[in-house]
Design an enzyme around this catalytic site. Structure first.
Site, PDB file in Angstrom:
ATOM      1  N   GLU A  71       4.372  -4.838   7.950  1.00  0.00           N
ATOM      2  CA  GLU A  71       3.769  -3.729   8.558  1.00  0.00           C
ATOM      3  C   GLU A  71       3.954  -3.660   9.912  1.00  0.00           C
ATOM      4  O   GLU A  71       3.752  -2.548  10.390  1.00  0.00           O
ATOM      5  CB  GLU A  71       1.923  -4.044   8.411  1.00  0.00           C
ATOM      6  CG  GLU A  71       1.238  -4.099   7.113  1.00  0.00           C
ATOM      7  CD  GLU A  71       1.651  -5.344   6.166  1.00  0.00           C
ATOM      8  OE1 GLU A  71       2.625  -5.992   6.339  1.00  0.00           O
ATOM      9  OE2 GLU A  71       0.896  -5.462   5.110  1.00  0.00           O
ATOM     10  N   ALA A 129       0.878  -1.298   0.031  1.00  0.00           N
ATOM     11  CA  ALA A 129       0.119   0.102   0.027  1.00  0.00           C
ATOM     12  C   ALA A 129       0.823   1.360   0.026  1.00  0.00           C
ATOM     13  O   ALA A 129       2.152   0.959   0.429  1.00  0.00           O
ATOM     14  CB  ALA A 129      -0.788  -0.189   1.147  1.00  0.00           C
ATOM     15  N   GLY A 152       0.782  -4.770   1.010  1.00  0.00           N
ATOM     16  CA  GLY A 152      -0.543  -5.045   0.220  1.00  0.00           C
ATOM     17  C   GLY A 152      -0.165  -5.810  -1.112  1.00  0.00           C
ATOM     18  O   GLY A 152      -1.008  -6.320  -1.872  1.00  0.00           O
ATOM     19  N   GLU A 160      -0.596  -9.329  -0.250  1.00  0.00           N
ATOM     20  CA  GLU A 160      -2.078  -9.568   0.062  1.00  0.00           C
ATOM     21  C   GLU A 160      -2.665  -9.707  -1.189  1.00  0.00           C
ATOM     22  O   GLU A 160      -3.595 -10.585  -1.271  1.00  0.00           O
ATOM     23  CB  GLU A 160      -2.467  -8.694   0.966  1.00  0.00           C
ATOM     24  CG  GLU A 160      -1.758  -8.531   2.355  1.00  0.00           C
ATOM     25  CD  GLU A 160      -2.208  -7.392   3.112  1.00  0.00           C
ATOM     26  OE1 GLU A 160      -1.718  -6.130   2.797  1.00  0.00           O
ATOM     27  OE2 GLU A 160      -2.734  -7.437   4.270  1.00  0.00           O
TER      28      GLU A 160
HETATM   29  N1  DAK Z   1       4.753   3.150  -1.036  1.00  0.00           N
HETATM   30  C1  DAK Z   1       4.819   4.327  -1.645  1.00  0.00           C
HETATM   31  N2  DAK Z   1       6.127   4.496  -2.411  1.00  0.00           N
HETATM   32  C2  DAK Z   1       6.628   3.479  -2.506  1.00  0.00           C
HETATM   33  C3  DAK Z   1       6.373   2.220  -1.952  1.00  0.00           C
HETATM   34  C4  DAK Z   1       5.191   2.112  -1.018  1.00  0.00           C
HETATM   35  N3  DAK Z   1       5.020   0.971  -0.458  1.00  0.00           N
HETATM   36  N4  DAK Z   1       7.332   1.185  -2.106  1.00  0.00           N
HETATM   37  C5  DAK Z   1       8.387   1.769  -2.933  1.00  0.00           C
HETATM   38  N5  DAK Z   1       7.754   3.231  -3.206  1.00  0.00           N
HETATM   39  C6  DAK Z   1       8.705   4.168  -3.641  1.00  0.00           C
HETATM   40  C7  DAK Z   1       9.604   4.831  -3.196  1.00  0.00           C
HETATM   41  O1  DAK Z   1       9.489   5.761  -2.226  1.00  0.00           O
HETATM   42  C8  DAK Z   1      10.591   5.423  -4.181  1.00  0.00           C
HETATM   43  O2  DAK Z   1      10.114   6.565  -4.753  1.00  0.00           O
HETATM   44  P1  DAK Z   1      10.819   7.955  -4.877  1.00  0.00           P
HETATM   45  O3  DAK Z   1      11.899   8.148  -3.869  1.00  0.00           O
HETATM   46  O4  DAK Z   1      11.835   7.572  -6.267  1.00  0.00           O
HETATM   47  O5  DAK Z   1       9.932   9.000  -5.489  1.00  0.00           O
HETATM   48  C9  DAK Z   1      10.384   4.421  -5.409  1.00  0.00           C
HETATM   49  O6  DAK Z   1       9.295   3.737  -5.216  1.00  0.00           O
HETATM   50  C10 DAK Z   1      11.483   3.507  -5.606  1.00  0.00           C
HETATM   51  O7  DAK Z   1      11.613   2.878  -4.335  1.00  0.00           O
HETATM   52  P2  DAK Z   1      13.213   2.707  -3.588  1.00  0.00           P
HETATM   53  O8  DAK Z   1      14.001   3.719  -4.261  1.00  0.00           O
HETATM   54  O9  DAK Z   1      12.996   2.552  -2.061  1.00  0.00           O
HETATM   55  O10 DAK Z   1      13.778   1.283  -4.123  1.00  0.00           O
HETATM   56  P3  DAK Z   1      14.770   0.235  -3.654  1.00  0.00           P
HETATM   57  O11 DAK Z   1      14.928  -0.742  -4.700  1.00  0.00           O
HETATM   58  O12 DAK Z   1      15.864   0.882  -2.932  1.00  0.00           O
HETATM   59  O13 DAK Z   1      13.839  -0.336  -2.657  1.00  0.00           O
HETATM   60  C11 DAK Z   1      11.973  -1.514  -1.536  1.00  0.00           C
HETATM   61  C12 DAK Z   1      12.805  -1.150  -2.841  1.00  0.00           C
HETATM   62  C13 DAK Z   1      10.721  -2.397  -2.156  1.00  0.00           C
HETATM   63  C14 DAK Z   1      12.666  -2.664  -0.718  1.00  0.00           C
HETATM   64  C15 DAK Z   1      11.594  -0.413  -0.789  1.00  0.00           C
HETATM   65  O14 DAK Z   1      11.038   0.519  -1.699  1.00  0.00           O
HETATM   66  C16 DAK Z   1      10.640  -0.621   0.215  1.00  0.00           C
HETATM   67  O15 DAK Z   1      10.923  -0.957   1.393  1.00  0.00           O
HETATM   68  N6  DAK Z   1       9.439  -0.250  -0.132  1.00  0.00           N
HETATM   69  C17 DAK Z   1       8.376  -0.198   1.071  1.00  0.00           C
HETATM   70  C18 DAK Z   1       7.841  -1.619   1.108  1.00  0.00           C
HETATM   71  C19 DAK Z   1       6.810  -1.662   2.256  1.00  0.00           C
HETATM   72  O16 DAK Z   1       6.823  -1.592   3.562  1.00  0.00           O
HETATM   73  N7  DAK Z   1       5.620  -2.072   1.813  1.00  0.00           N
HETATM   74  C20 DAK Z   1       4.572  -2.518   2.679  1.00  0.00           C
HETATM   75  C21 DAK Z   1       3.713  -1.311   2.656  1.00  0.00           C
HETATM   76  S1  DAK Z   1       2.570  -1.235   3.999  1.00  0.00           S
HETATM   77  C22 DAK Z   1      -4.080  -0.693   6.077  1.00  0.00           C
HETATM   78  C23 DAK Z   1      -4.351  -0.741   4.796  1.00  0.00           C
HETATM   79  C24 DAK Z   1      -3.244  -1.526   4.195  1.00  0.00           C
HETATM   80  C25 DAK Z   1      -2.287  -1.958   4.821  1.00  0.00           C
HETATM   81  C26 DAK Z   1      -2.143  -1.805   6.058  1.00  0.00           C
HETATM   82  C27 DAK Z   1      -3.265  -1.301   6.904  1.00  0.00           C
HETATM   83  N8  DAK Z   1      -5.289  -0.372   7.071  1.00  0.00           N
HETATM   84  C28 DAK Z   1      -5.636   1.037   6.629  1.00  0.00           C
HETATM   85  C29 DAK Z   1      -5.361  -0.592   8.306  1.00  0.00           C
HETATM   86  C30 DAK Z   1      -1.055  -2.316   3.953  1.00  0.00           C
HETATM   87  C31 DAK Z   1       0.285  -1.917   4.374  1.00  0.00           C
HETATM   88  C32 DAK Z   1       1.202  -2.175   3.558  1.00  0.00           C
HETATM   89  O17 DAK Z   1       1.189  -2.732   2.160  1.00  0.00           O
END
Ligand code: DAK
Length: 258
Positions: free
Chosen positions: A131, A63, A108, A111
């Site tokens: 998360e 997400a 997400g 998921e």
């Molecule tokens: N959201 C927004 N932007 C994201 C993103 C994300 N999840 N993942 C990557 N990006 C963006 C980065 O910010 C970056 O943007 P710029 O800086 O270039 O503008 C671009 O994508 C490239 O990412 P990186 O520069 O970080 O690329 P790397 O190769 O260095 O790293 C990575 C790749 C996938 C390891 C890293 O980007 C990363 O850790 N991303 C976050 C992964 C993550 O934590 N995903 C889970 C998100 S939490 C809920 C509803 C839904 C959910 C929970 C609760 N309720 C409302 C209760 C769901 C939650 C989630 O999904």
């Protein structure tokens, strides 16, 4: 411009989440576009759907953290309900859905893959539920579908530790059905979709329904659901075609979805 592309080749539809700059992270617009594409799929013309992410690096990196960061509790509840509604539509789509996981499938993204019937990964795929490290609970069904897919113990380990699971381990724990090189992934998913599409569509749809409904109930109710789905295939043109062909020791005519 839509963040979600749809392409139809014969009976197979391919959905591509296309927000490559943000590694296909799911913001509200992506979820809306995804829902619109799902709603537009015709089950008369489509027998299997593949979902993938644009580019070589990421399926869906979760997400959108930027969008979630400042949400109030009420807004978070609405966002989670929105995502859950879309993912449930995918899960309940009458035809099989294959996730072609071509890189990061985090939060997400993991998921989304779990809401599909079958997951096939590229060698560079990485799964995870980060998360708890972001100080939240998974919000798009992760606590529910991960445990149902890989078992409670392994799901809890993934959700509590936020560990990253690479493709080879994902295969070992049953999170994916197969792993291919990045350049083979789509061709292999299309091959699998083709095998599904070659079978009788009414029977495949009834099988999906029997499994999905049966998993949510006790075994006695489950076998009743199966019996009803089994019976629903009789008197179809495809059933007569297939069984007559068997008895006549020949191949059936192509199935017509009737
Ligand atoms: N959201 C927004 N932007 C994201 C993103 C994300 N999840 N993942 C990557 N990006 C963006 C980065 O910010 C970056 O943007 P710029 O800086 O270039 O503008 C671009 O994508 C490239 O990412 P990186 O520069 O970080 O690329 P790397 O190769 O260095 O790293 C990575 C790749 C996938 C390891 C890293 O980007 C990363 O850790 N991303 C976050 C992964 C993550 O934590 N995903 C889970 C998100 S939490 C809920 C509803 C839904 C959910 C929970 C609760 N309720 C409302 C209760 C769901 C939650 C989630 O999904």
């Amino acid at each position: 411009m839509s963040y979600v592309k749809y392409e139809q080749k014969g009976f197979i539809g391919t959905i591509t989440i296309d927000r490559e700059k943000a590694l296909n992270a799911l913001n509200s617009e992506v979820l809306n576009d995804l829902e619109a594409v799902i709603d537009s799929i015709s089950i008369d013309d489509t027998r299997c759907v593949i979902i993938t992410g644009a580019g070589q690096k990421s399926f869906v990196a979760g997400a959108d953290i930027g969008e979630m960061c400042n949400k109030t509790r009420a807004e978070a509840e609405a966002f989670s309900a929105r995502g859950n509604a879309v993912f449930r539509k995918i899960e309940k789509l009458p035809i099989p859905v294959i996730a072609a996981v071509n890189g990061f499938a985090l939060g997400g993204g993991c998921e989304l893959a779990l809401s599909c019937d079958i997951r096939i990964a590229s060698e560079n795929a990485v799964f995870g539920q980060p998360e708890a490290g972001l100080a939240i609970v998974a919000g798009f069904g992760g606590t529910q579908r991960l445990a149902r897919t890989i078992g409670v113990g392994k799901a809890k380990e993934m959700l509590y530790t936020c560990c990253k699971v690479k493709a080879d381990e994902a295969l070992k724990i049953g999170l994916v059905n197969a792993v291919y090189s990045s350049d083979q992934l789509m061709a292999e998913c299309e091959k699998l979709a083709g095998k599904i599409a070659a079978n009788a569509p009414i029977a495949v749809r009834a099988t999906k329904k029997a499994i999905n409904l049966g998993l949510q109930t006790d075994i006695d109710t489950g076998v009743q659901i199966e019996a009803a789905m089994h019976a629903s295939c009789f008197e179809t043109q495809d059933q007569k075609n297939a069984m007559t062909a068997f008895l006549e020791k020949r191949k059936p005519e192509p199935f017509v979805n009737k």
